[in-house]
Design an enzyme around this catalytic site. Structure first.
Site, mmCIF file in Angstrom:
data_model
loop_
_atom_site.group_PDB
_atom_site.id
_atom_site.type_symbol
_atom_site.label_atom_id
_atom_site.label_comp_id
_atom_site.label_asym_id
_atom_site.label_seq_id
_atom_site.Cartn_x
_atom_site.Cartn_y
_atom_site.Cartn_z
ATOM 1 N N ASP A 82 0.831 -1.199 0.000
ATOM 2 C CA ASP A 82 0.000 0.000 0.000
ATOM 3 C C ASP A 82 0.870 1.255 0.000
ATOM 4 O OD1 ASP A 82 -2.372 1.438 0.098
ATOM 5 O OD2 ASP A 82 -2.446 1.439 2.288
ATOM 6 N N HIS A 83 0.570 2.189 -0.873
ATOM 7 C CA HIS A 83 1.273 3.480 -0.955
ATOM 8 C C HIS A 83 2.792 3.319 -1.000
ATOM 9 C CE1 HIS A 83 -2.167 6.172 -0.664
ATOM 10 N NE2 HIS A 83 -2.665 5.334 0.207
ATOM 11 N N ASP A 104 2.811 5.016 -5.463
ATOM 12 C CA ASP A 104 2.122 6.271 -5.174
ATOM 13 C C ASP A 104 2.993 7.441 -5.613
ATOM 14 O OD1 ASP A 104 0.787 8.443 -4.247
ATOM 15 O OD2 ASP A 104 0.675 7.803 -2.153
ATOM 16 N N GLU A 134 -1.598 5.996 -8.317
ATOM 17 C CA GLU A 134 -2.489 7.025 -7.779
ATOM 18 C C GLU A 134 -2.326 8.319 -8.557
ATOM 19 O OE1 GLU A 134 -3.454 9.418 -3.614
ATOM 20 O OE2 GLU A 134 -2.819 7.328 -3.549
ATOM 21 N N GLY A 181 -6.235 9.408 6.815
ATOM 22 C CA GLY A 181 -4.922 9.726 7.374
ATOM 23 C C GLY A 181 -4.988 10.988 8.223
#
Length: 208
Positions: A82-83, A104, A134, A181
């Site tokens: 993730d990211h 990302d 993204e 976040g």
């Protein structure tokens, strides 16, 4: 069953008209809870792991428990970075058992985002790993933020179309007014569903 790719999970979801949740893990107990909930709901799940979680738990441990979970679970699971921002961490995930990675590059300008995303796609395709990218930034929406300022942080549909054509990614994370976040719970969240619909009509891959 073996771990599946996000591309497999999300393409089935797109055809079936449903969503697949991604849940971040840091340890065994969180993973067990996710699998248990997924089985109770008869829903596939994306096991998401941050770069921080890899630093904390160790990549071999994470891959091992995810593989065991997939082998024992009655639902399809994927293992997803993730990211991801560090190309070396992404490379390590691709080469050591992750079935999906996210690059990302949303903090970069458009051309730089395209270039780094293409590098990751080329790297991942060799190992059969799916890639999410993204475009557009997620930002908390405060009451005093004007429409023009707000839209500066949202994904432009035409730009999204160009980005997917140039990078050949398997899934695209977009910003339509969601907040999370550091920005979570700061002001009212206003989701731009018309923007979402426009992007979905232009882009023939799953949206995140």
């Amino acid at each position: 069953m073996e771990l599946q790719t996000n591309k497999e999970l999300l393409n089935r979801a797109k055809k079936g008209g449903y969503g697949v949740g991604a849940f971040n893990i840091n340890n065994l107990e969180i993973l067990q809870a996710i699998v248990s909930a997924g089985e109770a709901e008869k829903s596939p799940a994306i096991i998401a792991v941050s770069e921080g979680a890899i630093q904390y738990a160790g990549l071999p441990f994470i891959v091992s428990i995810a593989r065991i979970a997939a082998a024992q679970a009655s639902i399809p699971l994927s293992l997803h970075l993730d990211h991801g921002k560090d190309l070396e961490v992404i490379r390590s995930c691709v080469e050591n058992g992750f079935t999906s990675v996210m690059i990302d590059g949303s903090h970069l300008n458009f051309q730089e985002n395209i270039e780094i995303t293409k590098k990751v796609v080329e790297m991942a395709r060799k190992k059969g790993v799916s890639v999410e990218a993204e475009l557009g930034r997620l930002k908390g929406i405060e009451d005093k933020v004007s429409v023009s300022e707000r839209e500066a942080f949202l994904t432009d549909p035409q730009t999204a179309e160009q980005f997917v054509q140039k990078t050949k990614v398997d899934a695209l994370a977009i910003a339509i007014g969601t907040s999370h976040g550091a920005y979570k719970f700061k002001g009212e969240v206003k989701l731009d569903f018309e923007r979402l619909k426009d992007i979905a009509q232009r882009v023939d891959i799953p949206l995140v």
